[in-house]
Each structure stands twice: as structure tokens, then as C-alpha cells.
Design a protein around this motif. Structure first.
Motif, PDB file in Angstrom:
ATOM      1  N   GLU A  98     -41.165   6.198  27.866  1.00  0.00           N
ATOM      2  CA  GLU A  98     -40.342   6.692  26.766  1.00  0.00           C
ATOM      3  C   GLU A  98     -38.881   6.533  27.143  1.00  0.00           C
ATOM      4  O   GLU A  98     -38.485   6.795  28.292  1.00  0.00           O
ATOM      5  CB  GLU A  98     -40.652   8.163  26.486  1.00  0.00           C
ATOM      6  CG  GLU A  98     -39.826   8.742  25.346  1.00  0.00           C
ATOM      7  CD  GLU A  98     -40.128  10.204  25.061  1.00  0.00           C
ATOM      8  OE1 GLU A  98     -39.439  10.808  24.241  1.00  0.00           O
ATOM      9  OE2 GLU A  98     -41.068  10.729  25.680  1.00  0.00           O
ATOM     10  N   VAL A  99     -38.083   6.095  26.194  1.00  0.00           N
ATOM     11  CA  VAL A  99     -36.636   5.973  26.421  1.00  0.00           C
ATOM     12  C   VAL A  99     -36.006   7.276  25.952  1.00  0.00           C
ATOM     13  O   VAL A  99     -35.827   7.502  24.754  1.00  0.00           O
ATOM     14  CB  VAL A  99     -36.052   4.765  25.669  1.00  0.00           C
ATOM     15  CG1 VAL A  99     -34.557   4.640  25.959  1.00  0.00           C
ATOM     16  CG2 VAL A  99     -36.785   3.484  26.051  1.00  0.00           C
ATOM     17  N   GLY A 102     -31.507   7.895  24.927  1.00  0.00           N
ATOM     18  CA  GLY A 102     -30.946   6.553  24.814  1.00  0.00           C
ATOM     19  C   GLY A 102     -30.164   6.279  23.547  1.00  0.00           C
ATOM     20  O   GLY A 102     -29.592   5.200  23.404  1.00  0.00           O
ATOM     21  N   ALA A 113     -30.285   6.597  31.232  1.00  0.00           N
ATOM     22  CA  ALA A 113     -31.323   6.207  30.276  1.00  0.00           C
ATOM     23  C   ALA A 113     -31.582   4.702  30.285  1.00  0.00           C
ATOM     24  O   ALA A 113     -32.607   4.245  29.764  1.00  0.00           O
ATOM     25  CB  ALA A 113     -30.927   6.645  28.865  1.00  0.00           C
ATOM     26  N   SER A 116     -35.043   3.130  31.999  1.00  0.00           N
ATOM     27  CA  SER A 116     -36.255   3.211  31.186  1.00  0.00           C
ATOM     28  C   SER A 116     -36.178   2.233  30.017  1.00  0.00           C
ATOM     29  O   SER A 116     -37.196   1.664  29.603  1.00  0.00           O
ATOM     30  CB  SER A 116     -36.479   4.638  30.684  1.00  0.00           C
ATOM     31  OG  SER A 116     -35.402   5.080  29.870  1.00  0.00           O
ATOM     32  N   LEU A 117     -34.978   2.011  29.478  1.00  0.00           N
ATOM     33  CA  LEU A 117     -34.800   1.027  28.420  1.00  0.00           C
ATOM     34  C   LEU A 117     -35.112  -0.368  28.949  1.00  0.00           C
ATOM     35  O   LEU A 117     -35.823  -1.147  28.297  1.00  0.00           O
ATOM     36  CB  LEU A 117     -33.366   1.079  27.883  1.00  0.00           C
ATOM     37  CG  LEU A 117     -32.990   0.012  26.837  1.00  0.00           C
ATOM     38  CD1 LEU A 117     -33.841   0.168  25.577  1.00  0.00           C
ATOM     39  CD2 LEU A 117     -31.498   0.096  26.491  1.00  0.00           C
ATOM     40  N   ARG A 120     -38.861  -0.665  29.382  1.00  0.00           N
ATOM     41  CA  ARG A 120     -39.523  -0.770  28.070  1.00  0.00           C
ATOM     42  C   ARG A 120     -39.397  -2.178  27.516  1.00  0.00           C
ATOM     43  O   ARG A 120     -40.370  -2.758  27.013  1.00  0.00           O
ATOM     44  CB  ARG A 120     -38.890   0.248  27.105  1.00  0.00           C
ATOM     45  CG  ARG A 120     -39.266   0.086  25.639  1.00  0.00           C
ATOM     46  CD  ARG A 120     -40.729   0.402  25.401  1.00  0.00           C
ATOM     47  NE  ARG A 120     -41.082   0.325  23.985  1.00  0.00           N
ATOM     48  CZ  ARG A 120     -41.495  -0.790  23.384  1.00  0.00           C
ATOM     49  NH1 ARG A 120     -41.591  -1.921  24.058  1.00  0.00           N
ATOM     50  NH2 ARG A 120     -41.831  -0.762  22.094  1.00  0.00           N
ATOM     51  N   LEU A 165     -34.326   3.507  18.484  1.00  0.00           N
ATOM     52  CA  LEU A 165     -34.926   4.403  19.473  1.00  0.00           C
ATOM     53  C   LEU A 165     -36.325   4.831  19.036  1.00  0.00           C
ATOM     54  O   LEU A 165     -37.258   4.885  19.851  1.00  0.00           O
ATOM     55  CB  LEU A 165     -34.026   5.620  19.684  1.00  0.00           C
ATOM     56  CG  LEU A 165     -34.394   6.542  20.855  1.00  0.00           C
ATOM     57  CD1 LEU A 165     -34.335   5.788  22.172  1.00  0.00           C
ATOM     58  CD2 LEU A 165     -33.465   7.755  20.894  1.00  0.00           C
ATOM     59  N   LEU A 168     -38.635   1.948  19.679  1.00  0.00           N
ATOM     60  CA  LEU A 168     -38.876   1.803  21.119  1.00  0.00           C
ATOM     61  C   LEU A 168     -39.926   2.784  21.610  1.00  0.00           C
ATOM     62  O   LEU A 168     -40.722   2.471  22.500  1.00  0.00           O
ATOM     63  CB  LEU A 168     -37.573   2.017  21.894  1.00  0.00           C
ATOM     64  CG  LEU A 168     -36.530   0.899  21.862  1.00  0.00           C
ATOM     65  CD1 LEU A 168     -35.179   1.421  22.336  1.00  0.00           C
ATOM     66  CD2 LEU A 168     -36.981  -0.289  22.720  1.00  0.00           C
ATOM     67  N   ASN A 169     -39.941   3.970  21.024  1.00  0.00           N
ATOM     68  CA  ASN A 169     -40.802   5.043  21.530  1.00  0.00           C
ATOM     69  C   ASN A 169     -42.135   5.174  20.794  1.00  0.00           C
ATOM     70  O   ASN A 169     -42.855   6.154  21.000  1.00  0.00           O
ATOM     71  CB  ASN A 169     -40.039   6.375  21.498  1.00  0.00           C
ATOM     72  CG  ASN A 169     -38.987   6.439  22.606  1.00  0.00           C
ATOM     73  OD1 ASN A 169     -39.153   5.836  23.661  1.00  0.00           O
ATOM     74  ND2 ASN A 169     -37.901   7.150  22.352  1.00  0.00           N
TER      75      ASN A 169
END
Length: 419
Positions: A98-99, A102, A113, A116-117, A120, A165, A168-169
């Protein structure tokens, strides 16, 4: 808290390296550029800066969506099925992180952050982890975020806005489920569709003109609201109306027009909408009881003009739902990530280009003749010489033959994955 790096510290930390002018240029790519043009500009800015020649190769190793590859085709059905294995492997390895924290990340920012980005983006192939400091949002990450945004139908500005975001999640197992569901849909839609067709993908709010398996033109669209969804359609385009009137559907009279007249008694007059009784006699708005359902017994007709809700063109096809595609005076909606604002019909950006293509084989309707009719403001209809197959489909995940996997929100909750 994320900190914006100084020019000196950014160049020192980012392996790719960017001059300040390159940062500004990358962050403000033109809205109307194709994906390839955006990436080429980003590469050129890095090369011109003299600070990072490796960016070119690293960026070119990750594929962008190709404009010419249609959403609907037998090959897309096959590659979507094939892509399932890739996402099964990702899920088996634990998915992606999980970002967190971010939102607002952009090129030039240093933040806890960013790692993790980076992770991902690398897991799905948008980013190659081969240079740069882990916590720095450098040019590699910027290009990767843009790729991710393009693959998810978002405005590709390289900034991690709220919509980016959220995308992304979305968990990996949910994306895998989307691919499985849509592989079945695409297989059912990949028969003999025709050599020259128009396809509207509702969740993508996008329309494609497809000729011999190539998307020759693609248009951003505005589709139906979640509570007034655009239906699946299999029909044929038979006619184009130029400078059309708009006859307000009963559903819109009931849901929108009556409440508007209760709040704004001059609404109809301001919007050039006239009222006619069953004998086609025009009535003044003051004659209607707007606090009853009386209005549904009358016809409401909006005059042709720049203000008309249908704009300058309407694309007609047989539909039991009474829907159609059309121009609109509200062009601003096409620039939004969320484009579900109609009552079921499809508004089409750059609709004139689509109409040129639809009427290409219809005698008497050259580009010049179409332009002249629109300019004149005269009400005219053009018959399509050979009725053109039209498909409105609901596809939220697909992979084109170049291996690029795309996802869209399940806007009408039809994937069976809600919750």
C-alpha cells in the motif's frame, strides 16, 4: 512530511538527474499529447540537460498503451486471458504494498512514501529499479507514474492525486479478479464484429472508430451517471443530425426539469426550451403546474444553437433505451478523470472527427460539406450510406497485444466485486 528538494540536492540524489527546466517541462506536459509524445518530450528534456543519458533506455524498456490498438478485438481477448497468469504470480507473491501518505507526491519531492510507490510501480512493470535514491521522486518515478495513470485512464500529469492514489491501492487480488471477469466478457465480444465499427467502452468513457482491426480515431466520452447508467448496445449507426433540436426525454422532465423549474422559474426561457401540447400548440411556462406531474404530458423542445444540449451533432442508431451519441456545449467535462455525468447517452469529444469518419463513404458529405452545414446552423440530416455496426460494452480490464494491461473503475458495480 514530504520535502521539496533544492535543485542542487535533487541532482546530487537522483541517479537520472534533471535540470530545473526539465522538471517544470515534465510536470506540465500538454493535455492533448499522445502517450508517446509525452514520453518523448520527457526523454528529450533529460538528454538536453546532459545529466542522465540512461533515462532513455530505462524508459523505453517499459511499454506504453498504443493508440492504434483497439479495446475490442480477438487478439485483445487472447492477451487479456494470457495476462491473468502474470497477475496470479503477483498475487501468489503477496501482491504489492500500500502506498501510504503518498497523495501529492510529484517530481522533485523526497518522502518516506516514495519507496513503497517505487515498489508498487515496479511490481507491475511500470518502473525499473535501476537507479536513483529510494526516497526521491525522480524522473524515473515521474515517467512510471505517468504510465500508470495512462493505463488506468487518469490524467497523466505525473502527480499522485487522490484518484491516482486510490488506483495504486486497489489490491492485486481484486485486479486479478477483474481480469478474469473481463476475459470472459471479451471472449463473448470477439466474434465477427465487422471491418468498420464504432465501439464505446462505458467504464473507460471512451469511444473508438475501428477499421480493419486498427483504432483509427479515439475519443474521450462522458457516459451515464451511476444512477442513470449507459446501457449495453448492439446496433447500427444510421443517421447524423446536424444542428439538432433536443426533445427532452420524459425521464429527464421528471427527474431534472420539474425540480429546476420549481427552483428557477425562468430556467426554460434562459435555456431556449419551448413547451408544446399534444396538438403541437406552444404554451408559456406559467401555464404549467410545476408542483405536480403535469409537465410529463407535454413535449419540451430545445432550439438549435451553441447552447443546445446536443451541441452541433447527434449520432443516431436504433435503441430500445432511446440513447444516442452527441456533441455537447459542456466541453469541460472531457478533462475530468470522472466522466459519468449524463442520463445514459454518450457525449463525444472531437465529435466532428468521428462524424467525418462515419460519413466517409456517404456521397454528398465530404469534410468541407459537413463543415459548411455546421457553420450555417441549418437543420440537416445525413443518412449513413452503409449502416455502421455500433457496440457499447462494459469492459473494466483488458490487455492489448503489446502486453500493456489497462484497468478502469467498475463504475456500475457489474464485476461482482463490490465490498
Amino acid at each position: 512530511m514530504a520535502n521539496l528538494l533544492t535543485r542542487r540536492s535533487f541532482i546530487a540524489h537522483a541517479g537520472a538527474g534533471l535540470a530545473a527546466s526539465a522538471l517544470v517541462g515534465a510536470a506540465h506536459a500538454a493535455d492533448d499529447q499522445t502517450p508517446d509524445q509525452m514520453l518523448n518530450d520527457l526523454i528529450r528534456e533529460n538528454q538536453d540537460s546532459g545529466l542522465g543519458s540512461g533515462f532513455d533506455n530505462a524508459s523505453r524498456n517499459v511499454k506504453l498503451p498504443k493508440k492504434s490498438l483497439p479495446t475490442l478485438s480477438p487478439s485483445t481477448a487472447e492477451t487479456t486471458q494470457t495476462s491473468i497468469a502474470q497477475y496470479e504470480t503477483i498475487v501468489a507473491k503477496g501482491g504489492w504494498p500500500e502506498v501510504s501518505g503518498g497523495e501529492g507526491l510529484r517530481v522533485g519531492v523526497k518522502s518516506p512514501a516514495v519507496p513503497s510507490l517505487r515498489a508498487r510501480l515496479s511490481i507491475v512493470g511500470d518502473l525499473e529499479l535501476n537507479s536513483g535514491e529510494r526516497e526521491v521522486f525522480d524522473s524515473y518515478v515521474d515517467a512510471a507514474v505517468r504510465r500508470f495513470q495512462l493505463r488506468h485512464g487518469l490524467h497523466a500529469d505525473g502527480v499522485v492525486h487522490d484518484a491516482t492514489l486510490r488506483a495504486l491501492n486497489v489490491p492485486a487480488d481484486r485486479r486479478l479478479a477483474q481480469l478474469r471477469t473481463n476475459a470472459v466478457r471479451l471472449k463473448s465480444l470477439s466474434g465477427n464484429l465487422g471491418n468498420r465499427i464504432v465501439v464505446a467502452n462505458i467504464p473507460a468513457a471512451q469511444i473508438e472508430a475501428i477499421e480493419n482491426g486498427v483504432a483509427v480515431t479515439r475519443h474521450t466520452a462522458v457516459a451515464g451517471k451511476p444512477d442513470r447508467p449507459s446501457p449495453d448496445v448492439r446496433s447500427k449507426i444510421v443517421q447524423i443530425n446536424f444542428n439538432p433540436f433536443w426533445t427532452v426525454p420524459v425521464s429527464i422532465i421528471r427527474k431534472d426539469l420539474i425540480p429546476k423549474m420549481q427552483a428557477e422559474p425562468d430556467y426554460l426561457t434562459r435555456n431556449h426550451i419551448r413547451i408544446f401540447d399534444p396538438k403541437n400548440n406552444e404554451l408559456p411556462p406559467s401555464q404549467i403546474d410545476w408542483y405536480s406531474a403535469e409537465a410529463v404530458n407535454y413535449k419540451f423542445k430545445q432550439d438549435a444553437g451553441d447552447f443546445n444540449s446536443l451541441g452541433s451533432m447527434k449520432i443516431n442508431f436504433l435503441s430500445p433505451d432511446g440513447v444516442y451519441m452527441h456533441d455537447t456545449p459542456s466541453k469541460g467535462l472531457f478533462g475530468e478523470d470522472f466522466r459519468f455525468a449524463s442520463s445514459g447517452c454518450m457525449r463525444v469529444q472531437n465529435v466532428r472527427e468521428l462524424v467525418y469518419w462515419i460519413l466517409a463513404d456517404s456521397p454528398g458529405w465530404s469534410k468541407a460539406e459537413i463543415d459548411e452545414v455546421i457553420k450555417s446552423g441549418e437543420r440537416k440530416d445525413a443518412k449513413v450510406a452503409k449502416a455502421l455496426p455500433l457496440y457499447w460494452v462494459y469492459v473494466t480490464a483488458w490487455a492489448t497485444p503489446d502486453g500493456v494491461v489497462q484497468f478502469r473503475d467498475d463504475i456500475y458495480n457489474r464485476d461482482g466485486l463490490a465490498g
